[in-house]
Design a protein around this motif. Structure first.
Motif, PDB file in Angstrom:
ATOM      1  N   ILE A 342     -12.441   4.795   1.626  1.00  0.00           N
ATOM      2  CA  ILE A 342     -12.688   5.559   0.797  1.00  0.00           C
ATOM      3  C   ILE A 342     -12.014   5.856  -0.068  1.00  0.00           C
ATOM      4  N   THR A 343     -11.608   5.664  -1.055  1.00  0.00           N
ATOM      5  CA  THR A 343     -10.799   7.166  -1.868  1.00  0.00           C
ATOM      6  C   THR A 343     -10.488   7.550  -2.172  1.00  0.00           C
ATOM      7  N   TYR A 344     -11.849   7.833  -3.310  1.00  0.00           N
ATOM      8  CA  TYR A 344     -12.255   9.547  -3.597  1.00  0.00           C
ATOM      9  C   TYR A 344     -13.136  10.038  -2.360  1.00  0.00           C
ATOM     10  N   GLU A 345     -13.823  11.094  -2.809  1.00  0.00           N
ATOM     11  CA  GLU A 345     -14.058  12.322  -2.066  1.00  0.00           C
ATOM     12  C   GLU A 345     -15.318  11.874  -2.226  1.00  0.00           C
ATOM     13  N   VAL A 346     -16.425  11.804  -0.675  1.00  0.00           N
ATOM     14  CA  VAL A 346     -17.696  11.291  -1.095  1.00  0.00           C
ATOM     15  C   VAL A 346     -18.946  12.290  -1.117  1.00  0.00           C
ATOM     16  N   ALA A 347     -20.541  11.791  -1.451  1.00  0.00           N
ATOM     17  CA  ALA A 347     -20.745  12.898  -1.414  1.00  0.00           C
ATOM     18  C   ALA A 347     -21.742  12.270  -0.050  1.00  0.00           C
ATOM     19  N   GLY A 348     -22.490  13.028   0.665  1.00  0.00           N
ATOM     20  CA  GLY A 348     -23.273  12.772   2.117  1.00  0.00           C
ATOM     21  C   GLY A 348     -24.974  12.195   1.658  1.00  0.00           C
ATOM     22  N   MET A 349     -25.240  11.687   1.978  1.00  0.00           N
ATOM     23  CA  MET A 349     -26.977  11.456   2.573  1.00  0.00           C
ATOM     24  C   MET A 349     -27.445  13.573   2.237  1.00  0.00           C
ATOM     25  N   GLN A 350     -26.981  14.109   3.207  1.00  0.00           N
ATOM     26  CA  GLN A 350     -27.003  15.621   3.301  1.00  0.00           C
ATOM     27  C   GLN A 350     -26.317  16.268   1.882  1.00  0.00           C
ATOM     28  N   ASP A 351     -25.688  16.162   1.520  1.00  0.00           N
ATOM     29  CA  ASP A 351     -25.251  17.005   0.377  1.00  0.00           C
ATOM     30  C   ASP A 351     -26.267  16.609  -1.445  1.00  0.00           C
ATOM     31  N   LEU A 352     -26.086  15.047  -0.962  1.00  0.00           N
ATOM     32  CA  LEU A 352     -27.939  14.724  -2.576  1.00  0.00           C
ATOM     33  C   LEU A 352     -29.330  15.190  -2.086  1.00  0.00           C
ATOM     34  N   VAL A 353     -29.481  15.508  -0.438  1.00  0.00           N
ATOM     35  CA  VAL A 353     -30.932  15.936  -0.116  1.00  0.00           C
ATOM     36  C   VAL A 353     -30.323  17.746  -0.639  1.00  0.00           C
ATOM     37  N   ASP A 354     -29.493  17.910  -0.350  1.00  0.00           N
ATOM     38  CA  ASP A 354     -29.752  19.668  -0.444  1.00  0.00           C
ATOM     39  C   ASP A 354     -29.448  19.868  -2.320  1.00  0.00           C
ATOM     40  N   ALA A 355     -28.367  18.669  -3.155  1.00  0.00           N
ATOM     41  CA  ALA A 355     -28.924  19.004  -4.370  1.00  0.00           C
ATOM     42  C   ALA A 355     -29.995  19.006  -4.805  1.00  0.00           C
ATOM     43  N   VAL A 356     -30.879  17.426  -4.260  1.00  0.00           N
ATOM     44  CA  VAL A 356     -31.777  18.355  -4.977  1.00  0.00           C
ATOM     45  C   VAL A 356     -33.138  19.019  -4.654  1.00  0.00           C
ATOM     46  N   ARG A 357     -32.975  19.437  -3.419  1.00  0.00           N
ATOM     47  CA  ARG A 357     -33.763  20.656  -3.188  1.00  0.00           C
ATOM     48  C   ARG A 357     -33.230  22.415  -3.036  1.00  0.00           C
ATOM     49  N   GLY A 358     -32.349  22.195  -3.705  1.00  0.00           N
ATOM     50  CA  GLY A 358     -31.676  23.717  -4.414  1.00  0.00           C
ATOM     51  C   GLY A 358     -32.275  23.922  -5.358  1.00  0.00           C
ATOM     52  N   THR A 359     -32.761  22.277  -6.059  1.00  0.00           N
ATOM     53  CA  THR A 359     -33.587  23.112  -7.561  1.00  0.00           C
ATOM     54  C   THR A 359     -34.356  23.870  -7.434  1.00  0.00           C
ATOM     55  N   GLY A 360     -35.402  23.113  -5.859  1.00  0.00           N
ATOM     56  CA  GLY A 360     -36.650  24.348  -5.854  1.00  0.00           C
ATOM     57  C   GLY A 360     -38.175  22.319  -6.068  1.00  0.00           C
ATOM     58  N   ALA A 361     -37.406  21.409  -6.150  1.00  0.00           N
ATOM     59  CA  ALA A 361     -38.070  20.356  -5.750  1.00  0.00           C
ATOM     60  C   ALA A 361     -38.018  19.713  -4.871  1.00  0.00           C
ATOM     61  N   LYS A 362     -39.578  19.541  -4.506  1.00  0.00           N
ATOM     62  CA  LYS A 362     -40.049  18.862  -3.436  1.00  0.00           C
ATOM     63  C   LYS A 362     -40.722  17.997  -3.131  1.00  0.00           C
ATOM     64  N   ASN A 363     -39.918  16.465  -4.392  1.00  0.00           N
ATOM     65  CA  ASN A 363     -40.447  15.008  -4.661  1.00  0.00           C
ATOM     66  C   ASN A 363     -40.253  14.442  -3.101  1.00  0.00           C
ATOM     67  N   LEU A 364     -40.890  13.725  -3.059  1.00  0.00           N
ATOM     68  CA  LEU A 364     -40.273  12.862  -2.465  1.00  0.00           C
ATOM     69  C   LEU A 364     -39.035  11.821  -2.687  1.00  0.00           C
ATOM     70  N   ILE A 365     -38.491  12.106  -1.266  1.00  0.00           N
ATOM     71  CA  ILE A 365     -37.142  11.580  -1.476  1.00  0.00           C
ATOM     72  C   ILE A 365     -36.819  10.065  -0.520  1.00  0.00           C
ATOM     73  N   LEU A 366     -35.991   9.304  -0.776  1.00  0.00           N
ATOM     74  CA  LEU A 366     -35.736   7.886  -0.836  1.00  0.00           C
ATOM     75  C   LEU A 366     -34.264   8.210  -0.144  1.00  0.00           C
ATOM     76  N   ALA A 367     -33.911   7.852   1.494  1.00  0.00           N
ATOM     77  CA  ALA A 367     -33.238   6.958   1.766  1.00  0.00           C
ATOM     78  C   ALA A 367     -32.354   6.056   2.566  1.00  0.00           C
ATOM     79  N   GLY A 368     -31.772   5.352   1.600  1.00  0.00           N
ATOM     80  CA  GLY A 368     -31.055   3.576   2.436  1.00  0.00           C
ATOM     81  C   GLY A 368     -29.996   3.476   3.166  1.00  0.00           C
ATOM     82  N   GLY A 369     -29.952   2.877   3.946  1.00  0.00           N
ATOM     83  CA  GLY A 369     -28.850   2.474   4.685  1.00  0.00           C
ATOM     84  C   GLY A 369     -27.438   2.290   4.942  1.00  0.00           C
ATOM     85  N   LEU A 370     -27.384   1.683   6.187  1.00  0.00           N
ATOM     86  CA  LEU A 370     -25.912   1.087   5.950  1.00  0.00           C
ATOM     87  C   LEU A 370     -26.207  -0.873   5.632  1.00  0.00           C
ATOM     88  N   ALA A 371     -25.263  -0.853   4.720  1.00  0.00           N
ATOM     89  CA  ALA A 371     -25.048  -2.437   5.187  1.00  0.00           C
ATOM     90  C   ALA A 371     -25.810  -3.274   3.769  1.00  0.00           C
TER      91      ALA A 371
END
Length: 491
Positions: A342-371
């Motif tokens: 993958i030629t661009y820098e990737v944001a992993g699922m942990q990065d995105l969970v951190d971005a959401v929780r960093g706002t103080g949001a406690k909403n449900l988060i869904l994370a899909g797997g591979l394939a």
């Protein structure tokens, strides 16, 4: 789910619901044309933060690099941004060009956006300088959050995770059973509108009349952030307002809105590439580090005070098609960074969970797997850390997927569902019938799990699973299976 060919999508372009803009322009003063002009916009504002942007127009000689400076006067602090290198010293904010947008010809414009915190007030800056030259602009007052923002009724349940179940505020177990409402991911970036077909109250009521209790809403990060390649009428403030309005209507009918990131930035031309375009015009194997964390920080800030809204981080990851080993793929999925293939820098699922929780949001988060979210075999091993414990495993299944049998579900899904809530965010088949999803629904029903049919759009089912032939809820032969099943469960 991948979408029908663009030609098929053009045939179903319907009415567009445009909501009043929250744009806060800084208008030029009268007189001779200024050396440069700046339009400053607050595209979304919440209790302690806001999303803003600037459009810079250079009327001087062509520039090979640019640097915009301005001062905040209301306790604001830039936290992150895009399309520029953002920094702040005291009250002075600097936006310097990126390597890809440094050239700014005479008469040319460039746009950049940011997220910021504020306290006390959110006054609009009154003076802007481009490469040291004062731009002839005059600020208008910054508004409070728009009074036209659609209110929510509170009819939808406020959900959280308890063990491996979803429960409401009273502790009652809930299942997410409903449909996907595609459109917000592709109409805006293709320049045709915001949603595909009507999203007025009657159209949302038609979904509720199927006894659905959940609507998944695919989004486009470039449209939400209002990047420069998006028509202003379909991006930024207008896009955000339209999404908020649809979310409010879904909640008003007692249904759970799941806002989901479907199309993202980043050029990928490797195995199973959906397109060669760097822009968010097709499915990419993983989210991008350049924009996706900012997208989720903005979305989470917008909805963090509404626990009825769930967040689905990324539609269908497929780093396994780009990398050479399954371990590399799962590491890329969770940790992001520089991923093989993958030629661009990737944001992993942990990065995105951190971005959401960093706002103080406690909403449900869904994370899909591979394939394309069809493989959850190592989801528990690489599960992101969520300090709130409100993380849900997401799964997609169609009759043509690898994991599309009870044998696979028993071996790979059941262990996940024993530990965390499991939601099949997309179920469907390409047969214009419903025999396959009947089998899926029974397996999920027997275990008290959740599922959402793809998709509540009037496409010909020969080009992609389509539940309806009309937005009044008239089902296709495929949709009859889901409709009748939901009515039997919830009628």
């Amino acid at each position: 789910m991948r979408h029908p060919p663009r030609s098929a999508l053009l045939l179903v372009a319907g009415a567009v619901a445009l909501i009043g803009s929250a744009l806060v322009p800084v208008v030029t003063a009268s007189g001779a044309a200024p050396a440069c002009t700046v339009e400053y916009a607050v595209t979304s504002q919440w209790d302690a933060g806001f999303q803003g942007g600037v459009k810079i127009t250079n009327n001087m000689a062509a520039l090979s690099g640019w640097r915009l400076t301005f001062d905040f006067a209301g306790g604001q602090k830039v936290t992150q941004g895009w399309n520029a290198k953002w920094s702040q010293s005291g009250t002075t904010v600097t936006a310097a060009n990126e390597s890809y947008n440094g050239s700014l010809g005479s008469g040319a414009s460039v746009s950049a956006g940011f997220l910021a915190s504020w306290s006390g007030s959110n006054a609009v800056p009154t003076s802007f300088k481009l490469n040291g030259t004062t731009c002839n602009v005059e600020a208008e007052p910054s508004p409070s959050p728009s009074p036209s923002d659609p209110p929510t009724t509170g009819a939808a349940p406020k959900l959280h995770v308890s063990g491996n179940k979803l429960v409401d505020a009273d502790g009652k177990t809930r299942r997410l059973l409903g449909v996907n409402r595609s459109g917000g991911e592709f109409m805006c970036v293709q320049g045709y509108g915001i949603f595909d077909g009507p999203v007025d109250d009657a159209a949302v009521k038609a979904i509720a009349d199927w006894k659905a209790n959940t609507v998944r809403i695919p989004l486009n990060e470039e449209c939400w952030l209002g990047l420069s390649n998006i028509k202003p009428e379909y991006g930024g403030a207008n896009y955000i307002a339209a999404v908020k309005d649809l979310v409010a209507k879904v909640e008003a009918h007692g249904m759970t809105p799941v806002v989901e990131l479907h199309w993202t930035y980043g050029q990928y031309t490797g195995n199973s590439a959906g397109c060669s375009d760097v822009h968010a015009t097709c499915q990419k194997p993983m989210p991008d580090a350049q924009y996706t964390p900012s997208f989720w920080a903005s979305v989470a800030s917008t909805f963090k005070d509404d626990a009825a809204v769930a967040f689905d981080l990324f539609n269908e990851p497929y780093p396994d098609r780009a990398t050479s080993t399954t371990t590399q793929a799962w590491q890329c999925w969770r940790d992001g960074g520089t991923c093989p293939g993958i030629t661009y820098e990737v944001a992993g699922m942990q990065d995105l969970v951190d971005a959401v929780r960093g706002t103080g949001a406690k909403n449900l988060i869904l994370a899909g797997g591979l394939a394309y979210s069809n493989d959850l075999s190592q989801w528990l091993t690489y599960k992101p850390t969520d300090p709130t414990g409100n993380l849900v495993a997401a799964y997609h299944v169609y009759n043509f997927n690898t994991c599309a049998s009870e044998t696979c579900w028993n071996s790979t899904l059941a262990p996940v569902a024993a530990q965390v809530p499991l939601v099949a965010g997309e179920i469907g088949e390409n047969t214009c019938s419903h025999s396959f999803i009947d089998t899926v629904m029974k397996w999920f029903d027997d275990r008290g799990l959740s599922y959402l049919g793809w998709t509540w759009n009037t496409w010909d089912c020969s080009s992609g699973p389509s539940l309806i032939s009309s937005y009044d809820g008239t089902p296709t032969s495929f949709g009859i299976g889901l409709r009748d099943h939901l009515r039997a469960l919830n009628g």
